[in-house]
Scaffold this motif. Structure first.
Motif, mmCIF file in Angstrom:
data_model
loop_
_atom_site.group_PDB
_atom_site.id
_atom_site.type_symbol
_atom_site.label_atom_id
_atom_site.label_comp_id
_atom_site.label_asym_id
_atom_site.label_seq_id
_atom_site.Cartn_x
_atom_site.Cartn_y
_atom_site.Cartn_z
ATOM 1 N N LYS A 1 7.036 -2.150 8.636
ATOM 2 C CA LYS A 1 6.393 -1.700 7.395
ATOM 3 C C LYS A 1 7.052 -2.360 6.183
ATOM 4 O O LYS A 1 6.370 -2.751 5.232
ATOM 5 C CB LYS A 1 6.467 -0.183 7.275
ATOM 6 N N GLU A 2 8.357 -2.491 6.226
ATOM 7 C CA GLU A 2 9.064 -3.138 5.120
ATOM 8 C C GLU A 2 8.708 -4.611 5.042
ATOM 9 O O GLU A 2 8.514 -5.155 3.948
ATOM 10 C CB GLU A 2 10.574 -2.960 5.311
ATOM 11 N N ARG A 3 8.614 -5.255 6.189
ATOM 12 C CA ARG A 3 8.208 -6.661 6.198
ATOM 13 C C ARG A 3 6.767 -6.820 5.728
ATOM 14 O O ARG A 3 6.427 -7.785 5.028
ATOM 15 C CB ARG A 3 8.378 -7.235 7.614
ATOM 16 N N LEU A 4 5.908 -5.882 6.108
ATOM 17 C CA LEU A 4 4.512 -5.917 5.657
ATOM 18 C C LEU A 4 4.439 -5.771 4.140
ATOM 19 O O LEU A 4 3.677 -6.492 3.473
ATOM 20 C CB LEU A 4 3.721 -4.796 6.331
ATOM 21 N N ALA A 5 5.239 -4.849 3.589
ATOM 22 C CA ALA A 5 5.261 -4.665 2.136
ATOM 23 C C ALA A 5 5.723 -5.946 1.443
ATOM 24 O O ALA A 5 5.193 -6.313 0.384
ATOM 25 C CB ALA A 5 6.176 -3.499 1.770
ATOM 26 N N GLU A 6 6.691 -6.634 2.054
ATOM 27 C CA GLU A 6 7.161 -7.891 1.488
ATOM 28 C C GLU A 6 6.066 -8.957 1.547
ATOM 29 O O GLU A 6 5.898 -9.746 0.597
ATOM 30 C CB GLU A 6 8.403 -8.365 2.230
ATOM 31 N N LEU A 7 5.306 -8.991 2.635
ATOM 32 C CA LEU A 7 4.179 -9.933 2.727
ATOM 33 C C LEU A 7 3.141 -9.643 1.639
ATOM 34 O O LEU A 7 2.557 -10.565 1.070
ATOM 35 C CB LEU A 7 3.536 -9.848 4.110
ATOM 36 N N GLU A 8 2.893 -8.357 1.362
ATOM 37 C CA GLU A 8 1.958 -7.987 0.297
ATOM 38 C C GLU A 8 2.462 -8.490 -1.053
ATOM 39 O O GLU A 8 1.681 -9.027 -1.859
ATOM 40 C CB GLU A 8 1.761 -6.474 0.269
ATOM 41 N N ARG A 9 3.763 -8.319 -1.310
ATOM 42 C CA ARG A 9 4.337 -8.794 -2.576
ATOM 43 C C ARG A 9 4.247 -10.312 -2.675
ATOM 44 O O ARG A 9 3.942 -10.859 -3.747
ATOM 45 C CB ARG A 9 5.793 -8.335 -2.691
ATOM 46 N N GLN A 10 4.507 -10.994 -1.562
ATOM 47 C CA GLN A 10 4.439 -12.455 -1.573
ATOM 48 C C GLN A 10 3.016 -12.945 -1.832
ATOM 49 O O GLN A 10 2.809 -13.909 -2.587
ATOM 50 C CB GLN A 10 4.956 -13.003 -0.250
ATOM 51 N N ALA A 11 2.036 -12.292 -1.215
ATOM 52 C CA ALA A 11 0.641 -12.686 -1.413
ATOM 53 C C ALA A 11 0.234 -12.485 -2.871
ATOM 54 O O ALA A 11 -0.442 -13.335 -3.472
ATOM 55 C CB ALA A 11 -0.270 -11.872 -0.494
ATOM 56 N N ALA A 12 0.652 -11.355 -3.466
ATOM 57 C CA ALA A 12 0.337 -11.095 -4.871
ATOM 58 C C ALA A 12 1.025 -12.114 -5.771
ATOM 59 O O ALA A 12 0.438 -12.599 -6.749
ATOM 60 C CB ALA A 12 0.767 -9.677 -5.244
ATOM 61 N N ALA A 13 2.282 -12.466 -5.438
ATOM 62 C CA ALA A 13 3.025 -13.430 -6.245
ATOM 63 C C ALA A 13 2.382 -14.818 -6.174
ATOM 64 O O ALA A 13 2.294 -15.525 -7.184
ATOM 65 C CB ALA A 13 4.483 -13.492 -5.768
#
Length: 357
Positions: free
Chosen positions: A197-209
């Motif tokens: 879940k933490e890695r998924l949240a990081e992927l979401e942040r990266q996609a937004a960035a």
């Protein structure tokens, strides 16, 4: 329910071909999910929450329409009551006139005057007869009009109830769709371990960035800042208004409050609930849903965007946020998230609208 949409984005390092998430977990093997597999999950979650947002807009629109329809029916009911009271009054007047004629033996007023021995009484009576005839004609005309009005009100009220019932069914359908989409997303997320879940949240942040960087790289932010600086120094129309500043300040005050579909505060919001309440607090009521905000409010070029303007996202106008300046926006993203500030270009922009323009 969980269909893999298209080809997953490539992972930074070579990875085995991922399997679609299943009821037993995000991958077909028993080990931790790979980056590519989590990217598939991220895309699926985006799709599920997007569909939930579309259904939420439909629900909010149906609810707003139901409020108007209910108010119209209440107004019609009031007119029917008032009409029935007036009808009873007119019938009473007509009955009194009939009883008076009966007491005079049924003779018409003209005949009564001809039999009078007093000329003055005759002349005075003639005036009263004329007034009486006019009053009677008016009473009969009013009686007929009231009856016609009551019939029309009854038909309108009946049609209103039918529309209200149809709208209720549409709202129930939208509510069911929202519930199903959110439940599917929650089920998908529940299959992940905490570190996943933490890695998924990081992927979401990266996609937004990545999306924000690509948007800024077009030079659009420089154009926006230049427009705002020009407006502020020249004092021309287009600079941030007091109402816009108030709307931005109010929206920022809601930071950290949870997303809830259909909510307009004070403790939870959906995306358009936040923007509509922010502008209402600034003294400018706007439509409730993101789609109606896009349809009804004045559109401006993205390059002319200023704080307080609303940024509408996705081709179907299913999400809305408020521009707060410096390339950022405040919004209520989706279930499981809170009101937050993010990059204005972190999602696909459909366009910009300006309340109170």
């Amino acid at each position: 329910m969980l269909v893999v949409p298209g080809t997953a984005a490539a992972a930074p390092t070579p990875e085995p071909t991922p399997s679609a998430p299943s009821a037993s977990g995000p991958a077909s093997n028993s080990g931790p999910a790979t980056t590519a597999e989590l990217e598939i999950v991220r895309i699926q979650l985006d799709d599920l929450y997007h569909d939930a947002a579309v259904a939420t807009d439909a629900y909010n629109a149906a609810e707003e329409l139901a409020d108007r329809q209910s108010a119209e029916i209440v107004d019609l009911a009031g007119q029917i009551v008032a009409g029935e009271e007036k009808l009873a009054e007119l019938k009473a007047q007509a009955g009194a006139a009939a009883r008076a004629q009966y007491r005079t033996g049924g003779l018409p007023p003209e005949a009564q005057l001809m039999l009078s021995d007093d000329p003055r009484q005759f002349l005075d009576g003639a005036g009263r007869i004329l007034q009486g005839e006019r009053a009677t004609d008016k009473t009969l005309a009013e009686l007929e009009q009231i009856q016609d009005d009551l019939e029309l009100y009854a038909k309108d009220a009946s049609a209103g109830w039918e529309k209200l019932e149809a709208n209720r069914k549409a709202k129930d359908k939208a509510k069911k769709e929202i519930t199903e989409q959110i439940a599917a997303a929650e089920q998908l997320e529940s299959q992940l371990e905490q570190d996943e879940k933490e890695r998924l949240a990081e992927l979401e942040r990266q996609a937004a960035a990545r999306a924000q960087t690509a948007w800024v790289d077009t030079g659009i932010l420089d154009e926006i800042n230049e427009t705002n600086e020009t407006d502020e120094t020249s004092g021309i129309a287009g600079g941030t208004t007091t109402a816009g500043e108030q709307a931005v300040a109010w929206a920022k005050d809601q930071l950290g409050k949870a997303y809830e579909w259909g909510a307009e505060g004070p403790d939870t919001f959906d995306c358009s609930g936040l923007t509509s309440e922010a502008w209402a607090a600034a003294g400018t009521p706007i439509p409730r849903t993101s789609q109606e905000q896009w349809r009804q409010l004045t559109r401006v070029d993205v390059a002319d965007m200023r704080p307080g303007d609303l940024i509408v996202y996705n081709s179907d106008a299913s999400h809305v946020a408020m521009y707060v300046g410096d390339g950022s926006m405040v919004h209520s993203p989706r279930p499981g998230r809170t009101v937050t500030i993010a990059g204005a270009g972190s999602m696909p922009i459909l366009g910009v609208v300006r309340p109170g323009a």
